[in-house]
Design an enzyme around this catalytic site. Sequence first.
Site, PDB file in Angstrom:
ATOM      1  N   GLY A  25      -0.932  -6.957   4.198  1.00 34.81           N
ATOM      2  CA  GLY A  25       0.256  -7.194   5.174  1.00 34.81           C
ATOM      3  C   GLY A  25       1.106  -6.304   5.440  1.00 34.81           C
ATOM      4  N   THR A  26       1.203  -5.311   4.832  1.00 33.16           N
ATOM      5  CA  THR A  26       2.021  -4.029   5.031  1.00 33.16           C
ATOM      6  C   THR A  26       1.280  -3.371   6.451  1.00 33.16           C
ATOM      7  OG1 THR A  26       2.734  -3.853   3.040  1.00 33.16           O
ATOM      8  CG2 THR A  26       2.807  -2.041   4.526  1.00 33.16           C
ATOM      9  N   ASN A  32      10.345 -13.900   1.052  1.00 34.84           N
ATOM     10  CA  ASN A  32       9.564 -13.890  -0.127  1.00 34.84           C
ATOM     11  C   ASN A  32      10.476 -13.958  -1.289  1.00 34.84           C
ATOM     12  OD1 ASN A  32      10.444 -11.291   1.385  1.00 34.84           O
ATOM     13  ND2 ASN A  32       9.934 -10.390  -0.688  1.00 34.84           N
ATOM     14  N   GLN A  69       4.332 -14.923   3.666  1.00 37.36           N
ATOM     15  CA  GLN A  69       4.584 -16.114   2.761  1.00 37.36           C
ATOM     16  C   GLN A  69       4.586 -17.262   3.308  1.00 37.36           C
ATOM     17  OE1 GLN A  69       5.273 -15.831  -0.422  1.00 37.36           O
ATOM     18  NE2 GLN A  69       5.447 -13.407  -0.581  1.00 37.36           N
ATOM     19  N   SER A 120      -1.458 -12.134   4.535  1.00 41.94           N
ATOM     20  CA  SER A 120      -2.038 -11.064   3.885  1.00 41.94           C
ATOM     21  C   SER A 120      -2.998 -11.976   2.679  1.00 41.94           C
ATOM     22  CB  SER A 120      -1.060 -10.499   3.006  1.00 41.94           C
ATOM     23  OG  SER A 120      -1.600  -9.786   1.793  1.00 41.94           O
ATOM     24  N   GLY A 121      -4.300 -11.307   2.405  1.00 42.64           N
ATOM     25  CA  GLY A 121      -5.101 -12.366   1.698  1.00 42.64           C
ATOM     26  C   GLY A 121      -4.658 -12.616   0.305  1.00 42.64           C
ATOM     27  N   HIS A 122      -3.935 -11.609  -0.114  1.00 46.58           N
ATOM     28  CA  HIS A 122      -3.767 -11.847  -1.850  1.00 46.58           C
ATOM     29  C   HIS A 122      -2.393 -12.941  -2.005  1.00 46.58           C
ATOM     30  CE1 HIS A 122      -0.113  -9.132  -2.700  1.00 46.58           C
ATOM     31  NE2 HIS A 122      -0.546  -8.693  -1.470  1.00 46.58           N
ATOM     32  N   THR A 165     -15.300   0.678   9.175  1.00 45.92           N
ATOM     33  CA  THR A 165     -15.996  -0.432   8.968  1.00 45.92           C
ATOM     34  C   THR A 165     -15.642  -1.623   8.335  1.00 45.92           C
ATOM     35  OG1 THR A 165     -17.810   1.449   8.781  1.00 45.92           O
ATOM     36  CG2 THR A 165     -18.268  -0.479   7.582  1.00 45.92           C
ATOM     37  N   CYS A 198      13.636  -1.843  -9.487  1.00 42.30           N
ATOM     38  CA  CYS A 198      14.554  -0.646 -10.106  1.00 42.30           C
ATOM     39  C   CYS A 198      14.226   0.599  -9.441  1.00 42.30           C
ATOM     40  CB  CYS A 198      13.799  -0.411 -11.796  1.00 42.30           C
ATOM     41  SG  CYS A 198      13.912  -2.060 -12.598  1.00 42.30           S
TER      42      CYS A 198
HETATM   43  C1  LIG Z   1       3.814  -9.530   0.254  1.00 41.05           C
HETATM   44  C2  LIG Z   1       4.429  -9.490   1.334  1.00 41.05           C
HETATM   45  C3  LIG Z   1       4.064  -8.626   2.396  1.00 41.05           C
HETATM   46  C4  LIG Z   1       3.080  -7.306   2.410  1.00 41.05           C
HETATM   47  O1  LIG Z   1       1.960  -7.890   1.969  1.00 41.05           O
HETATM   48  P1  LIG Z   1       0.793  -6.859   1.198  1.00 41.05           P
HETATM   49  O2  LIG Z   1      -0.617  -7.548   1.623  1.00 41.05           O
HETATM   50  O3  LIG Z   1       1.262  -6.817  -0.160  1.00 41.05           O
HETATM   51  O4  LIG Z   1       0.985  -5.579   1.856  1.00 41.05           O
HETATM   52  C5  LIG Z   1       4.796  -8.305   3.571  1.00 41.05           C
HETATM   53  N1  LIG Z   1       5.665  -9.344   3.854  1.00 41.05           N
HETATM   54  C6  LIG Z   1       6.088 -10.204   2.887  1.00 41.05           C
HETATM   55  C7  LIG Z   1       7.165 -11.504   3.360  1.00 41.05           C
HETATM   56  C8  LIG Z   1       5.457 -10.642   1.813  1.00 41.05           C
HETATM   57  O5  LIG Z   1       5.889 -11.243   0.862  1.00 41.05           O
END
Ligand SMILES: *Cc1c(COP(=O)(O)O)cnc(C)c1O
Length: 402
Positions: free
Chosen positions: A73-74, A152, A180, A200-202, A238, A326
Amino acid sequence: MQNNCIYLDNNATTKVDPEVIEVMLPYLTDYYGNPSSMHTFGGQVGKAVRTAREQLAVMLGADESEIVYTSCGTEGDNAAIRAALLAQPEKRHIVTTQVEHPAVLNVCKQLETQGYSVTYLSVNNQGQLDLDELEASLTGNTALVTIMYANNETGTVFPIEQIGLRVKESGAIFHVDAVQAVGKIPLNMKTSTIDMLTLSGHKLHGPKGIGALYIRRGVRFRPFILGGHQERGRRAGTENVPAIIALGKAAELELLHLEEATARERKLRDRLEQTLLAKIPNCVVNGDVTQRLPNTTNIGFKYIEGEAILLLLNKYGICASSGSACTSGSLEPSHVLRAMGLPYTTLHGSIRFSLCRYTTEAEIDQVIEVMPSIVERLRALSPFKNDDAGWLQGQEQALAHR
Ligand SMILES: *Cc1c(COP(=O)(O)O)cnc(C)c1O
């Protein structure tokens, strides 16, 4: 290693769905060909990538040609912001909000040192934007408006299509960080005002290391990563084939489960929230409770530290989160809660619980069972009086002694 816990930190990351693992595995073992190769061995992998792209496109109501895979996502956020600016070099103004993810905020901060001006829209104490403030911020010099779909930390959902209509009038490009929102809110790019959208996949029961950027056909895009011709020349490198296959399946499953899973999560979340509020004195829900993700609750427990709550929850095997990161020993409260202007008494004691389709009633019961005694214990340990005046006075004394 610990692998069984009550996992209520799904806005941080999610468990990969076993079905996703199953479809992904053969592409780590037997089918390792390069999808761009001329031979059949690679070509069959290319075909699987196309199927995965279709699955993702269906979830978004997009065309396959409008999807570019990223590493996370970043990267999607970074690529979208840079691309929008490169495509309109004459415009030097960006509009965003004070509550974005660092993947947007830190890019904007750097751009400010490179001659761009950035408007960081404020939020009210519910975490909502003021559309008049947005409208007033837009000028002919505005290249990009980048605003998250859902927050988030609090789950607050922004009125993205209303925002988009205003952005369109100004002629700026509209990017939405929907990391999100995807899988929690139905999306349809065909009827949307969004120009670019990050996912973002995870965060949706797919693996880490894969994300995607939706780029509306016709929106000028300049690539962020240069090299080979992959992704129609919009993102070289790739393809991460196993992860792309996995994201396709994850998208298909999210779409399949969306309605029933979000209804279930909302019910469990509401029960958790209402019971904690009823059982524990001096706590409040942070964020907009009417416009909110179904899986998220952020609760402020006054007069105690969120980190202390998390440590005790951890002892019971319960994973939650506090918005704050932190930073080198000093406990900085969350920028999101600060932007909402929360009082000091709740700012430090806020906890986020984020559910998913695997969350069970028994797990929620367990949290409801242990939270009141955790809060009571911490409040009893506090050397300060558990009221606003006493606590603030105590904090001032503590600061003075540092
Ligand atoms: C987690 C998150 C990201 C970043 O995604 P990553 O795949 O962890 O780099 C960006 N924006 C929001 C709102 C998120 O919750």
